[in-house]
Write a protein that holds these residues in place. Structure first.
Motif, short mmCIF file in Angstrom:
data_model
loop_
_atom_site.label_atom_id
_atom_site.label_comp_id
_atom_site.label_asym_id
_atom_site.label_seq_id
_atom_site.Cartn_x
_atom_site.Cartn_y
_atom_site.Cartn_z
N SER A 219 -35.35 24.75 43.49
CA SER A 219 -35.70 23.42 43.98
C SER A 219 -36.97 22.91 43.30
O SER A 219 -37.07 21.72 42.97
CB SER A 219 -35.90 23.45 45.50
OG SER A 219 -37.07 24.17 45.87
N TRP A 220 -37.95 23.79 43.08
CA TRP A 220 -39.15 23.38 42.36
C TRP A 220 -38.78 22.97 40.94
O TRP A 220 -39.23 21.93 40.45
CB TRP A 220 -40.17 24.51 42.35
CG TRP A 220 -41.49 24.10 41.77
CD1 TRP A 220 -42.57 23.60 42.44
CD2 TRP A 220 -41.86 24.12 40.38
NE1 TRP A 220 -43.59 23.31 41.55
CE2 TRP A 220 -43.18 23.61 40.28
CE3 TRP A 220 -41.21 24.51 39.21
CZ2 TRP A 220 -43.85 23.49 39.07
CZ3 TRP A 220 -41.88 24.38 37.99
CH2 TRP A 220 -43.18 23.89 37.94
N SER A 221 -37.96 23.79 40.29
CA SER A 221 -37.56 23.49 38.92
C SER A 221 -36.82 22.16 38.84
O SER A 221 -37.01 21.38 37.91
CB SER A 221 -36.69 24.61 38.36
OG SER A 221 -37.40 25.81 38.27
N ALA A 239 -44.01 25.82 32.26
CA ALA A 239 -44.36 25.13 33.51
C ALA A 239 -44.15 26.04 34.70
O ALA A 239 -44.97 26.05 35.64
CB ALA A 239 -43.52 23.86 33.66
N LEU A 240 -43.10 26.83 34.68
CA LEU A 240 -42.86 27.79 35.76
C LEU A 240 -43.96 28.85 35.80
O LEU A 240 -44.41 29.25 36.88
CB LEU A 240 -41.50 28.47 35.57
CG LEU A 240 -40.28 27.67 36.04
CD1 LEU A 240 -39.01 28.22 35.42
CD2 LEU A 240 -40.19 27.69 37.56
N ARG A 286 -53.14 18.30 31.49
CA ARG A 286 -52.27 17.61 30.54
C ARG A 286 -50.91 18.31 30.45
O ARG A 286 -49.86 17.66 30.40
CB ARG A 286 -52.94 17.55 29.16
CG ARG A 286 -52.25 16.62 28.19
CD ARG A 286 -52.96 16.63 26.84
NE ARG A 286 -54.34 16.22 26.94
CZ ARG A 286 -54.74 14.96 26.95
NH1 ARG A 286 -53.85 13.99 26.90
NH2 ARG A 286 -56.03 14.66 27.02
N ALA A 287 -50.93 19.64 30.45
CA ALA A 287 -49.68 20.40 30.38
C ALA A 287 -48.84 20.17 31.63
O ALA A 287 -47.62 19.98 31.55
CB ALA A 287 -49.97 21.88 30.20
N LEU A 288 -49.48 20.18 32.80
CA LEU A 288 -48.73 19.93 34.03
C LEU A 288 -48.15 18.52 34.04
O LEU A 288 -47.04 18.28 34.52
CB LEU A 288 -49.64 20.14 35.25
CG LEU A 288 -50.03 21.58 35.55
CD1 LEU A 288 -51.07 21.63 36.65
CD2 LEU A 288 -48.81 22.41 35.94
N TRP A 289 -48.91 17.59 33.53
CA TRP A 289 -48.44 16.21 33.48
C TRP A 289 -47.21 16.08 32.59
O TRP A 289 -46.25 15.39 32.91
CB TRP A 289 -49.57 15.32 32.95
CG TRP A 289 -49.33 13.86 33.16
CD1 TRP A 289 -48.61 13.01 32.38
CD2 TRP A 289 -49.83 13.07 34.24
NE1 TRP A 289 -48.64 11.75 32.89
CE2 TRP A 289 -49.37 11.75 34.03
CE3 TRP A 289 -50.62 13.34 35.35
CZ2 TRP A 289 -49.68 10.71 34.91
CZ3 TRP A 289 -50.92 12.30 36.21
CH2 TRP A 289 -50.46 11.01 36.00
N VAL A 290 -47.23 16.79 31.46
CA VAL A 290 -46.11 16.74 30.53
C VAL A 290 -44.90 17.48 31.07
O VAL A 290 -43.77 16.98 31.07
CB VAL A 290 -46.51 17.34 29.16
CG1 VAL A 290 -45.29 17.55 28.27
CG2 VAL A 290 -47.53 16.44 28.48
N ALA A 291 -45.12 18.71 31.55
CA ALA A 291 -44.02 19.62 31.84
C ALA A 291 -43.58 19.59 33.29
O ALA A 291 -42.49 20.05 33.61
CB ALA A 291 -44.40 21.05 31.48
N VAL A 585 -47.12 24.01 25.79
CA VAL A 585 -46.64 22.75 26.35
C VAL A 585 -47.26 21.56 25.61
O VAL A 585 -46.56 20.62 25.20
CB VAL A 585 -46.95 22.67 27.85
CG1 VAL A 585 -46.64 21.27 28.39
CG2 VAL A 585 -46.15 23.72 28.62
N ASN A 586 -48.57 21.58 25.44
CA ASN A 586 -49.24 20.46 24.80
C ASN A 586 -48.84 20.31 23.35
O ASN A 586 -48.70 19.18 22.85
CB ASN A 586 -50.75 20.62 24.93
CG ASN A 586 -51.23 20.47 26.36
OD1 ASN A 586 -50.59 19.82 27.18
ND2 ASN A 586 -52.37 21.08 26.67
N ALA A 587 -48.63 21.43 22.65
CA ALA A 587 -48.20 21.36 21.25
C ALA A 587 -46.77 20.82 21.15
O ALA A 587 -46.47 20.01 20.26
CB ALA A 587 -48.30 22.73 20.60
#
Length: 597
Positions: A219-221, A239-240, A286-291, A585-587
């Motif tokens: 559900s989170w995914s 992200a996980l 930034r990574a959380l925002w993207v992923a 993630v950022n790359a």
């Protein structure tokens, strides 16, 4: 422990409050309930006598493993003789917890099911709890004939529920049984606090709890699949991992769930990473925002607001415990030999008391990233904290500090520290309309220009032909790759481009970027920074090749450590490392912005 075992042999389990590491051989060798930085109950990762819980075939076997669907439920398949069996492992989630609710509360139960797939497999169980990092060997009791085993010592109480009776011999328990195709045998280890006579916990329904964990993670995914760019599966797995390293009750994200895994065997750089660093903040966000989605990022910022809110700038630390604790005093565990015999083993981290000026920039950059989600007017306490940080950067940027690599020998005028002070002032100026009437915009603008001139003039070293790690030094340092990433200079700038090429030529001799000359291993975050810089400068093919080469260092489950030995491919340092997954993630996002599909 087995000296041939590597960091990459482990898989991660999480309930978003703590973590366990499980080897390819079905042995839980690291588990610290009820939170990431609690004393371990299994620590064979750091010493053969540190305690473990293994479920594995008795003879020779081969194993393959994968996470079920998009989650943190781990399935390991054993092939042994003429039979096959599967071991499913998870840390239980609260019943019915879904989406953002997973991890808010935890039953603190480690779930394990062994099931027969083909033929029959003889299975051996070893249960060897060693509490308080192996200092305590609890005498085991078996009140129900070996199907329930109790370990109680000091404040900790463990209840092992076994689907087959186990034999107890003092401080250990074990047994053997045959599992046939279509059969399953369940085990569960419940953690509790012994003080107060809480009573005997009920035996959990392992099958239902495993299904609940699978559904909870799924559900989170399902709520966090907004990223559709290149390397989507790698980004989603990262992200996980970041969610798994989040202490959800507070929102803090630990750098890693382990302590003292060495960068170099036989060296001294073994550190406890089970804390939340402000240094990581803006890149993690930034990574959380993207992923993922803004909810996790905002929650993390609110954690920072709570940890530092109301404090003068001089009291803001570089790191905290997962609930905002300040005193993280370091001490040695001399009774543990260390991973593959490579001590010292440390608990706590004395870097908490260091001066690191980059903290100002990281928090203000995080606020700037989240500005749309934080409302037109910031909460008064948040606005005050950001003003205090901007004032701290304006008044303190000229001072030396310990730098982002947390040098313990001496303070220096690190370029990256000055750079992040510039970021703090730049973001404060841009956020000024939301920071209240006390925002000292003219002072911030003036200081921002002073910092910029100092970096351009004193950060550039003619002898090195590059921007270097500290003012007046010729030593290259990969941290200067942040300059284009935070918007200080474009990657195409003549001097910046020369610096990028210099770092690629001299700090990446084996295909991964080292932080400085002589740094023994490739540092994965810095390598991903180089990917971003190459992509920004238009060298897309080079960026893609480096991204894929770096991602290939992940283990079979997609998990990355802090560093890697580029010659052997072996992962090094604490594991899994949030910063490395942030870098991935950022790359990947930067490559997507450059048109890579």
């Amino acid at each position: 422990m087995d000296r041939d075992r590597s960091v990459g042999d482990y898989g991660l389990l999480s309930d978003c409050q703590t973590a366990a590491l499980v080897g390819r051989d079905g042995s839980v060798d690291w588990y610290c309930p009820p939170r990431f930085d609690a004393p371990s109950v299994f620590a064979r990762l750091l010493d053969e006598g540190g305690g473990h819980w293994s479920i594995r075939p008795t003879g020779a076997f081969e194993s393959e493993r994968a996470y079920l669907e998009d989650g943190m439920v781990l399935r390991t398949e054993f092939s042994a003789g003429g039979g096959r069996a599967a071991l499913t492992d998870a840390l239980a989630l609260e019943e019915g917890a879904r989406g953002h609710e997973i991890g808010r509360r935890s039953p603190h139960v480690l779930l394990r099911r062994i099931e027969g797939l083909e033929g029959e497999v003889e299975v051996e169980v070893e249960f060897v709890p060693r509490l308080e990092y192996g200092l305590t060997r609890p005498l085991l009791r078996a009140p129900d004939g070996g199907t329930r085993i109790v370990a109680r010592a000091g404040p900790t109480e463990l209840h092992l529920f076994a689907g087959r009776p186990l034999d107890v011999a003092g401080t250990e328990a074990g047994g053997r049984f045959v599992v046939r195709a279509g059969e399953s045998v369940d085990f569960a280890l419940a953690y509790g606090r012994a003080a107060g006579r809480i009573g005997e916990p009920p035996a959990p329904d392992v099958g239902a709890a495993l299904e609940n964990a699978r559904e909870g993670w799924a559900s989170w995914s399902g709520m966090h699949k907004g990223y559709e760019g290149p390397y989507k599966s790698e980004v989603h797995r990262s992200a996980l991992v970041l969610q798994a390293l989040t202490y959800v009750p507070s929102g803090g994200i630990v750098a890693a769930p382990t302590t003292s895994l060495p960068a170099v065997e036989g060296g001294e750089d073994n550190w406890d990473y089970r804390y939340a660093w402000l240094r990581d903040l803006s890149l993690v966000l930034r990574a959380l925002w993207v992923a993922a989605c803004p909810d996790e990022a905002e929650w993390f910022f609110y954690w920072i607001d709570r940890a530092g809110g109301g404090c003068p700038s001089g009291q803001l630390q570089i790191m905290y415990g997962v609930e905002g604790e300040r005193d993280l005093t370091e001490h040695l565990l001399g009774h543990l030999e260390g991973f593959r015999g490579s001590g010292p083993v440390r608990v706590g981290n004395d870097a908490w008391s260091q001066s690191q000026l980059d903290v100002y920039g990281e928090v203000l950059d995080a606020a700037y990233l989240l500005r749309d989600g934080l409302g037109e007017e910031f909460d008064p306490a948040t606005a005050r904290l950001l003003r205090v940080l901007a004032d701290g950067a304006a008044g303190g940027w000229r001072e030396p500090d310990s730098g982002m690599w947390e040098a313990r020998d001496a303070q220096r005028h690190y370029l990256s520290s000055k750079l992040m002070c510039w970021v703090a002032l730049d973001r404060a100026v841009k956020l000024a309309p939301r920071l209240g009437e006390e925002a000292d915009v003219s002072r911030w603008k003036g200081a921002r220009e002073e910092v910029r001139r100092a970096i351009l003039e004193e950060g550039w070293n003619e002898g090195a032909g590059a921007y270097t790690g500290a003012f007046g030094s010729e030593r290259l340092d990969a941290s200067v790759l942040l300059m284009p990433l935070v918007g200080f200079l474009p990657a195409e700038d003549e001097r910046m481009e020369a610096t990028i090429r210099k770092i690629q030529d001299e700090l990446a001799p084996d295909g991964l970027v080292h932080r400085w000359a002589g740094d023994p291993n490739g540092f994965l975050l810095c390598t991903y920074w180089l990917v971003e810089c190459l992509a920004r400068s238009g060298r897309i093919e080079d960026a893609v090749e480096l991204f894929e080469r770096t991602g290939a260092r992940a283990n079979d489950l997609g998990l990355l450590a802090e560093q890697a030995d580029a010659r052997t491919g072996e992962l090094r340092g604490n594991f899994p490392q949030a910063f490395s997954h942030v870098g991935l993630v950022n790359a990947a996002w930067r490559l997507s912005q450059a048109g890579v599909e």
